[in-house]
Scaffold this motif. Structure first.
Motif, PDB file in Angstrom:
ATOM      1  N   VAL A 126       9.692 -35.883  86.563  1.00  0.00           N
ATOM      2  CA  VAL A 126      10.560 -35.288  87.584  1.00  0.00           C
ATOM      3  C   VAL A 126      11.634 -34.460  86.899  1.00  0.00           C
ATOM      4  N   GLN A 127      11.878 -33.262  87.406  1.00  0.00           N
ATOM      5  CA  GLN A 127      12.959 -32.435  86.856  1.00  0.00           C
ATOM      6  C   GLN A 127      14.294 -33.082  87.212  1.00  0.00           C
ATOM      7  N   GLU A 128      15.029 -33.492  86.195  1.00  0.00           N
ATOM      8  CA  GLU A 128      16.284 -34.193  86.470  1.00  0.00           C
ATOM      9  C   GLU A 128      17.205 -34.135  85.259  1.00  0.00           C
ATOM     10  N   THR A 129      18.444 -34.505  85.510  1.00  0.00           N
ATOM     11  CA  THR A 129      19.438 -34.602  84.449  1.00  0.00           C
ATOM     12  C   THR A 129      19.532 -36.061  84.038  1.00  0.00           C
ATOM     13  N   ARG A 130      19.477 -36.324  82.727  1.00  0.00           N
ATOM     14  CA  ARG A 130      19.510 -37.692  82.256  1.00  0.00           C
ATOM     15  C   ARG A 130      20.642 -37.898  81.262  1.00  0.00           C
ATOM     16  N   GLY A 131      21.135 -39.112  81.211  1.00  0.00           N
ATOM     17  CA  GLY A 131      22.149 -39.461  80.220  1.00  0.00           C
ATOM     18  C   GLY A 131      21.492 -40.234  79.094  1.00  0.00           C
ATOM     19  N   TYR A 132      22.211 -40.386  77.985  1.00  0.00           N
ATOM     20  CA  TYR A 132      21.695 -41.191  76.874  1.00  0.00           C
ATOM     21  C   TYR A 132      22.642 -42.363  76.650  1.00  0.00           C
ATOM     22  N   ASP A 133      22.089 -43.565  76.683  1.00  0.00           N
ATOM     23  CA  ASP A 133      22.853 -44.776  76.419  1.00  0.00           C
ATOM     24  C   ASP A 133      22.588 -45.190  74.975  1.00  0.00           C
ATOM     25  N   SER A 134      23.574 -44.942  74.101  1.00  0.00           N
ATOM     26  CA  SER A 134      23.333 -45.166  72.677  1.00  0.00           C
ATOM     27  C   SER A 134      23.241 -46.658  72.349  1.00  0.00           C
ATOM     28  N   ALA A 135      23.912 -47.501  73.130  1.00  0.00           N
ATOM     29  CA  ALA A 135      23.870 -48.943  72.850  1.00  0.00           C
ATOM     30  C   ALA A 135      22.460 -49.487  73.080  1.00  0.00           C
ATOM     31  N   LYS A 136      21.801 -48.999  74.150  1.00  0.00           N
ATOM     32  CA  LYS A 136      20.448 -49.479  74.453  1.00  0.00           C
ATOM     33  C   LYS A 136      19.362 -48.563  73.900  1.00  0.00           C
ATOM     34  N   ASN A 137      19.784 -47.398  73.368  1.00  0.00           N
ATOM     35  CA  ASN A 137      18.845 -46.364  72.928  1.00  0.00           C
ATOM     36  C   ASN A 137      17.811 -46.031  74.006  1.00  0.00           C
TER      37      ASN A 137
ATOM     38  N   LYS B 101      17.660 -39.514  68.348  1.00  0.00           N
ATOM     39  CA  LYS B 101      17.131 -40.713  69.007  1.00  0.00           C
ATOM     40  C   LYS B 101      16.838 -40.457  70.477  1.00  0.00           C
ATOM     41  N   ALA B 102      17.739 -39.752  71.157  1.00  0.00           N
ATOM     42  CA  ALA B 102      17.576 -39.499  72.589  1.00  0.00           C
ATOM     43  C   ALA B 102      16.319 -38.673  72.847  1.00  0.00           C
ATOM     44  N   ILE B 103      16.093 -37.651  72.001  1.00  0.00           N
ATOM     45  CA  ILE B 103      14.915 -36.800  72.194  1.00  0.00           C
ATOM     46  C   ILE B 103      13.635 -37.585  71.918  1.00  0.00           C
ATOM     47  N   ASP B 104      13.638 -38.354  70.835  1.00  0.00           N
ATOM     48  CA  ASP B 104      12.462 -39.177  70.527  1.00  0.00           C
ATOM     49  C   ASP B 104      12.125 -40.108  71.694  1.00  0.00           C
ATOM     50  N   TYR B 105      13.168 -40.734  72.228  1.00  0.00           N
ATOM     51  CA  TYR B 105      12.956 -41.641  73.352  1.00  0.00           C
ATOM     52  C   TYR B 105      12.387 -40.893  74.551  1.00  0.00           C
ATOM     53  N   GLU B 106      12.989 -39.740  74.845  1.00  0.00           N
ATOM     54  CA  GLU B 106      12.608 -38.982  76.041  1.00  0.00           C
ATOM     55  C   GLU B 106      11.168 -38.462  75.951  1.00  0.00           C
ATOM     56  N   ILE B 107      10.759 -38.015  74.758  1.00  0.00           N
ATOM     57  CA  ILE B 107       9.376 -37.555  74.580  1.00  0.00           C
ATOM     58  C   ILE B 107       8.410 -38.713  74.853  1.00  0.00           C
ATOM     59  N   ALA B 108       8.708 -39.863  74.252  1.00  0.00           N
ATOM     60  CA  ALA B 108       7.830 -41.028  74.426  1.00  0.00           C
ATOM     61  C   ALA B 108       7.782 -41.439  75.900  1.00  0.00           C
ATOM     62  N   ARG B 109       8.932 -41.389  76.569  1.00  0.00           N
ATOM     63  CA  ARG B 109       8.984 -41.783  77.982  1.00  0.00           C
ATOM     64  C   ARG B 109       8.125 -40.840  78.835  1.00  0.00           C
ATOM     65  N   GLN B 110       8.255 -39.548  78.606  1.00  0.00           N
ATOM     66  CA  GLN B 110       7.487 -38.586  79.407  1.00  0.00           C
ATOM     67  C   GLN B 110       5.983 -38.758  79.188  1.00  0.00           C
ATOM     68  N   ILE B 111       5.595 -38.983  77.936  1.00  0.00           N
ATOM     69  CA  ILE B 111       4.166 -39.182  77.662  1.00  0.00           C
ATOM     70  C   ILE B 111       3.658 -40.418  78.408  1.00  0.00           C
ATOM     71  N   GLN B 112       4.489 -41.468  78.380  1.00  0.00           N
ATOM     72  CA  GLN B 112       4.112 -42.696  79.072  1.00  0.00           C
ATOM     73  C   GLN B 112       3.903 -42.439  80.572  1.00  0.00           C
ATOM     74  N   VAL B 113       4.823 -41.662  81.164  1.00  0.00           N
ATOM     75  CA  VAL B 113       4.722 -41.348  82.595  1.00  0.00           C
ATOM     76  C   VAL B 113       3.416 -40.611  82.883  1.00  0.00           C
TER      77      VAL B 113
ATOM     78  N   ILE C  22      18.834 -33.785  78.875  1.00  0.00           N
ATOM     79  CA  ILE C  22      19.711 -34.874  78.410  1.00  0.00           C
ATOM     80  C   ILE C  22      21.087 -34.269  78.182  1.00  0.00           C
ATOM     81  N   LYS C  23      22.078 -34.838  78.857  1.00  0.00           N
ATOM     82  CA  LYS C  23      23.414 -34.240  78.920  1.00  0.00           C
ATOM     83  C   LYS C  23      24.338 -34.731  77.823  1.00  0.00           C
ATOM     84  N   ASN C  24      25.159 -33.816  77.300  1.00  0.00           N
ATOM     85  CA  ASN C  24      26.364 -34.165  76.543  1.00  0.00           C
ATOM     86  C   ASN C  24      26.183 -35.143  75.395  1.00  0.00           C
ATOM     87  N   VAL C  25      25.354 -34.790  74.450  1.00  0.00           N
ATOM     88  CA  VAL C  25      25.215 -35.624  73.262  1.00  0.00           C
ATOM     89  C   VAL C  25      26.133 -35.051  72.182  1.00  0.00           C
TER      90      VAL C  25
END
Ligand code: ZN
Ligand code: MN
Length: 489
Positions: A247-258, A227-239, A216-219
């Motif tokens: 997938v190994q990738e670079t992701r951004g964090y949208d704070s408005a949508k969390n 919040k971004a890490i919590d979201y990302e952990i939950a997303r990966q578990i879901q996948v 997750i880039k540039n927080v």
């Protein structure tokens, strides 16, 4: 608190980019001052004109060494600048000058205090590098501002051993705090002086091999990082639970949508075609220089916290809070030097002063910064004015509750604590005959409760004290009431 899931565990590593507090850029003499006209702070070197050559800023090197010492790192006598090649509109050279296989600092650590426990986070390396410029996107197109190009940075790379979002945010906060104490960074997250990339992966509990990570880039906010890490952990578990693969990738964090969202597939180191920067010699740092830089080291937060614990017998939760910002700790030291009472001063600094600071800056309160270094508590109330209030408590002239009322008044008025107390008639009743009279009245009025107390119901005592205090309009010394009431009963 470690992230808690019955089947999966999370592993997080942080890369924190911190801007060094130099007035000049890393390889030229352009100003690093924030907020200049677009492209006003540029020259042939930082805009990469043909033939321009970099000259290393020695002040930046000293600050990077200081950062390394403050974060308990080994300072390497030889480090090497390398070219990290990638193409982006805001990177005019087509490469970033960074350090790769031979960084300036390695093997450090930071101890964080979280949920009543101390956790050590190890630091793999700290390297020096230049910042890139900025792309500013408009509806008519993208504009490039190179003021930030070649601003001196250190990148602080933790080992991948952080276990949850809260721990990650606490670590970043502590790193910021240490850098601000040491004078290496200005702590201004809003201006991008400190930003963080988080590498996040999950794996089934018990598995040794780390899972595939995303970055997750540039927080640049502690709250958003969490919040971004919590979201990302939950997303990966879901996948993974759904039978997919992360997938190994670079992701951004949208704070408005969390949410985090995919930006691009993540590069590996070899994609950057690193090679030693031919325009710069290896950076040689001898022990004499390290010693000289270290001699400028201030008392860091952990050292101060230990001093407070020893000298004033304060618990760790309190010392951690006071030292969570240098401005607050300096304020506390000054207050104690006037009042001469470390405990009383601590209670007021972590209680009323912090509350007032948070109310004066809701943004910082939301960021969960105990006290933003930019906000000096002395601007709310000087140590001298608060010290006078505390001396009235110590003399027994007012009790703690009245003192809180006076404190609020001090924040908005220019009158002194003594003036407020005398003008409003808040001085404590320590005339024992008045207290005696009040107690007699209460004992008569509350005969039932008195009987209960005498039959062994100790709890009723507090009620009776409260009644006496009410008779005296809250202005009596509770200790005196306690003693006198006990005697009478
Ligand atoms: Zn320049
Ligand atoms: Mn970097």
């Amino acid at each position: 608190m470690p992230f808690n899931h019955p089947q999966f565990e999370a592993t997080i590593g942080l890369e924190i980019h911190a801007q060094l507090t130099t007035s000049k850029k890393l390889f030229c003499f352009c100003s690093t001052a924030y907020g200049a006209e677009p492209n006003a702070s540029t020259c042939p070197v930082c805009t990469a004109q043909p033939g321009a050559l970099p000259v290393l800023n020695q002040e930046a090197v000293d600050l990077a060494i200081l950062a390394g010492v403050a974060l308990n790192c080994k300072i390497n006598n030889t480090s090497v600048f390398s070219r990290k090649n990638y193409f982006y509109p805001d990177l005019p050279k087509g490469y970033q000058i960074s350090q790769f296989d031979k960084p300036l600092c390695s093997d450090g650590h930071v101890d964080i205090y979280l949920n009543d426990t101390t956790v050590r986070i190890n630091i793999e390396r700290i390297h020096m590098e230049e910042d890139a410029g900025q792309s500013q996107h408009h509806h008519y197109g993208t504009l490039i501002n190179l003021n930030r190009a070649s601003t001196p940075l250190v990148e602080i790379v933790s080992r991948p051993e952080i276990t949850g979002a809260q721990e990650a945010a606490a670590y970043m906060r502590e790193v910021k705090n240490i850098l601000v104490y040491a004078g290496v960074n200005d702590g201004n997250l809003q201006e991008g002086s400190l930003r963080c990339d988080a590498n996040v992966s999950i794996r089934p509990k018990g598995q040794v091999k780390l899972g595939t990570r995303t970055e997750i880039k540039n927080v640049n906010s502690f709250r958003f990082l969490e919040k971004a890490i919590d979201y990302e952990i939950a997303r990966q578990i879901q996948v993974v639970v759904a039978g997919g693969r992360v997938v190994q990738e670079t992701r951004g964090y949208d704070s408005a949508k969390n949410v985090t969202y995919s930006m691009r597939s993540k590069e590996d180191a070899h994609d950057y075609r690193y090679f030693p920067e031919p325009d710069l010699l290896p950076l040689l740092v001898d022990q004499a220089r390290i010693d000289k830089v270290s001699s400028n080291m201030v008392e860091l937060p952990s050292v101060r916290a230990a001093r407070y614990a020893k000298d004033y017998e304060l618990p760790q939760s309190i010392t951690a809070t006071i030292t969570s910002s240098r401005a607050l700790a300096d304020y506390y030291d000054k207050l104690v030097s006037i009042v001469g009472d470390g405990k009383l001063s601590a209670n007021w600094v972590v209680g009323q002063v912090l509350r007032a600071l948070k109310e004066s800056s809701p943004e910082n309160a939301a960021e969960n910064i105990e006290a933003e270094s930019a906000v000096d508590p002395g601007q709310l109330i000087s140590t001298e004015r608060l010290a006078e209030l505390l001396s009235l408590i110590k003399e027994g002239l007012i009790n703690n509750n009245i003192a809180k009322t006076v404190f609020d008044e001090l924040l908005t008025s220019t009158a002194s604590a003594k003036e407020i107390v005398s003008k409003k008639g808040l001085a404590q009743v320590s005339d024992t005959s008045l207290i005696d009279k009040a107690i007699d009245g209460v004992l008569m009025r509350c005969a039932d409760q008195v009987a209960e107390y005498r039959s062994g119901k100790d709890k009723v005592f507090g009620f009776l004290v409260g009644q006496v205090m009410r008779e005296l309009k809250g202005k009596a010394n509770p200790t005196i009431i306690n003693d006198m009431l006990k005697k009478k009963l």
